[in-house]
Design a protein around this motif. Structure first.
Motif, PDB file in Angstrom:
ATOM      1  N   ARG A 190       1.337   6.931   3.920  1.00 40.30           N
ATOM      2  CA  ARG A 190      -0.048   7.272   4.258  1.00 40.30           C
ATOM      3  C   ARG A 190      -0.802   7.789   3.046  1.00 40.30           C
ATOM      4  N   LEU A 191      -0.162   8.641   2.261  1.00 39.47           N
ATOM      5  CA  LEU A 191      -0.835   9.197   1.085  1.00 39.47           C
ATOM      6  C   LEU A 191      -1.061   8.139   0.010  1.00 39.47           C
ATOM      7  N   PHE A 192      -0.104   7.241  -0.178  1.00 43.18           N
ATOM      8  CA  PHE A 192      -0.239   6.225  -1.210  1.00 43.18           C
ATOM      9  C   PHE A 192      -1.371   5.251  -0.908  1.00 43.18           C
ATOM     10  N   ALA A 193      -1.798   5.181   0.337  1.00 42.30           N
ATOM     11  CA  ALA A 193      -2.903   4.298   0.683  1.00 42.30           C
ATOM     12  C   ALA A 193      -4.218   4.754   0.070  1.00 42.30           C
ATOM     13  N   ALA A 194      -4.271   6.011  -0.383  1.00 41.01           N
ATOM     14  CA  ALA A 194      -5.508   6.553  -0.960  1.00 41.01           C
ATOM     15  C   ALA A 194      -5.701   6.116  -2.405  1.00 41.01           C
ATOM     16  N   VAL A 199       4.277   1.267  -7.238  1.00 40.33           N
ATOM     17  CA  VAL A 199       5.328   2.193  -6.827  1.00 40.33           C
ATOM     18  C   VAL A 199       6.679   1.682  -7.323  1.00 40.33           C
ATOM     19  N   ALA A 200       7.522   2.613  -7.785  1.00 42.57           N
ATOM     20  CA  ALA A 200       8.902   2.296  -8.161  1.00 42.57           C
ATOM     21  C   ALA A 200       9.838   3.207  -7.373  1.00 42.57           C
ATOM     22  N   ILE A 201      11.015   2.693  -7.039  1.00 39.64           N
ATOM     23  CA  ILE A 201      11.980   3.441  -6.228  1.00 39.64           C
ATOM     24  C   ILE A 201      13.335   3.400  -6.923  1.00 39.64           C
ATOM     25  N   GLU A 202      13.967   4.562  -7.043  1.00 41.14           N
ATOM     26  CA  GLU A 202      15.274   4.650  -7.682  1.00 41.14           C
ATOM     27  C   GLU A 202      16.225   5.441  -6.795  1.00 41.14           C
ATOM     28  N   GLN A 233       7.184   0.344   3.483  1.00 43.72           N
ATOM     29  CA  GLN A 233       6.447  -0.826   3.969  1.00 43.72           C
ATOM     30  C   GLN A 233       6.156  -0.708   5.461  1.00 43.72           C
ATOM     31  N   SER A 234       7.085  -0.181   6.222  1.00 41.00           N
ATOM     32  CA  SER A 234       6.850   0.003   7.658  1.00 41.00           C
ATOM     33  C   SER A 234       5.748   1.030   7.899  1.00 41.00           C
ATOM     34  N   GLY A 235       5.580   1.970   6.960  1.00 46.02           N
ATOM     35  CA  GLY A 235       4.522   2.967   7.089  1.00 46.02           C
ATOM     36  C   GLY A 235       3.159   2.472   6.676  1.00 46.02           C
ATOM     37  N   GLY A 236       3.072   1.228   6.186  1.00 50.20           N
ATOM     38  CA  GLY A 236       1.780   0.659   5.845  1.00 50.20           C
ATOM     39  C   GLY A 236       1.555   0.407   4.369  1.00 50.20           C
ATOM     40  N   ILE A 269       8.332   6.863  -7.403  1.00 47.76           N
ATOM     41  CA  ILE A 269       7.415   7.107  -8.521  1.00 47.76           C
ATOM     42  C   ILE A 269       6.117   6.367  -8.276  1.00 47.76           C
ATOM     43  N   LEU A 270       5.035   7.131  -8.202  1.00 48.94           N
ATOM     44  CA  LEU A 270       3.696   6.556  -8.131  1.00 48.94           C
ATOM     45  C   LEU A 270       3.248   6.328  -9.563  1.00 48.94           C
ATOM     46  N   LEU A 271       3.338   5.084 -10.008  1.00 48.29           N
ATOM     47  CA  LEU A 271       3.180   4.765 -11.423  1.00 48.29           C
ATOM     48  C   LEU A 271       1.741   4.884 -11.887  1.00 48.29           C
TER      49      LEU A 271
END
Length: 275
Positions: A190-194, A199-202, A233-236, A269-271
């Protein structure tokens, strides 16, 4: 002596001095110096007792003589002035040209680029503040907040989600998430939609005993990173914004004890847009 003698009569008068007389005021000056020295001594003792080590260092630095010296010779006519090829307006390659280093800032950039850089950092800090509830109420529960720490780096906003001794992110040694992990993933989506940042995931794991034959740290760390991607992805979250997914196994512990549960973690990580 006969009465008719012409010899002069000598009269000797004895000078009588009452008291010790006046010896001058030098003793007063000496006494005043002594009193001043004693006052300074007691003030010094009081300061040593009433200040901290850091405050004492600051006082000592204040009285330490300093001489301004440039590490790189300048181009001006003054003793310490002038620009040269190493200043922040030109190359800044010596490490002395940047007056106030800024996180991720290019020392050679236009005002427009600097403004865009500052706006991007501000946006990442806003996401961090909303996630952690800085200055207000967090979107996460108190139990979920216990699992998260954040830091802003040159790569971007790193959100580190980790195991606690009493609550884990995943069920045993599987990729099945516990409810707290699903909650965190939903709020992050939800926050990343702003913002529009990628995005990177480790995935990371704690080390286990070398005697364990079945220790699939690489597969498990990669699988948990993939599970976090699916939950985001399921969160949008737009799947196209996820540009990297990786598993580091047990190769990058964050605490000295490589076997500590704290090393079981997922880093999202929000790049930054310039990465």
């Amino acid at each position: 002596m006969s009465a008719g003698s012409n010899a002069p009569t000598i009269i000797k008068r004895k000078k009588v001095i009452a008291g010790g007389g006046h010896h001058g005021g030098a003793w007063k000056v000496a006494y005043a110096d002594f009193v001043t020295a004693m006052m300074a001594f007691f003030m010094l003792m009081w300061l040593l007792n009433a200040t901290t080590e850091q405050q004492r260092k600051g006082i000592a630095d204040y009285f330490s003589p300093t001489i301004p010296i440039n590490r790189v010779s300048g181009g001006g006519s003054g003793a310490f002035g002038g620009d040269n090829i190493f200043t922040e307006e030109t190359l800044a390659q010596s490490g002395t040209g940047v007056s106030q280093p800024t996180l991720g800032m290019n020392p050679v950039q236009s005002e427009e680029e600097a403004a865009a850089e500052a706006a991007q950092v501000a946006a990442l800090r806003d996401i961090e503040a909303m996630l952690m509830g800085q200055g207000g109420e967090s979107m996460l529960s108190d139990q979920a907040l216990r699992h998260i720490i954040t830091r802003l780096t040159d790569e971007g906003l790193v959100i580190e989600i980790y195991d606690l001794p009493d609550v884990t992110l995943f069920v045993d040694d599987t990729v099945v998430p516990n409810p707290v992990t699903a909650e965190i993933a939903a709020i992050m989506a939800r926050l990343f939609a702003a913002v529009r940042n990628d995005v990177a995931i480790e995935g990371h794991l704690r080390a286990k005993s070398l005697l364990e034959v079945d220790n699939p740290v690489w597969e498990l760390s990669t699988g948990r990173a993939a599970q976090m991607r699916l939950m985001l992805q399921s969160g949008g979250l737009d799947p196209m914004r996820i540009v990297r997914q990786s598993g580091a196994g047990d190769r990058e512990p964050v605490v000295r004890d490589a076997t500590a549960p704290r090393n079981n973690r997922i880093e999202v990580i929000l790049l930054r847009s310039d990465i």
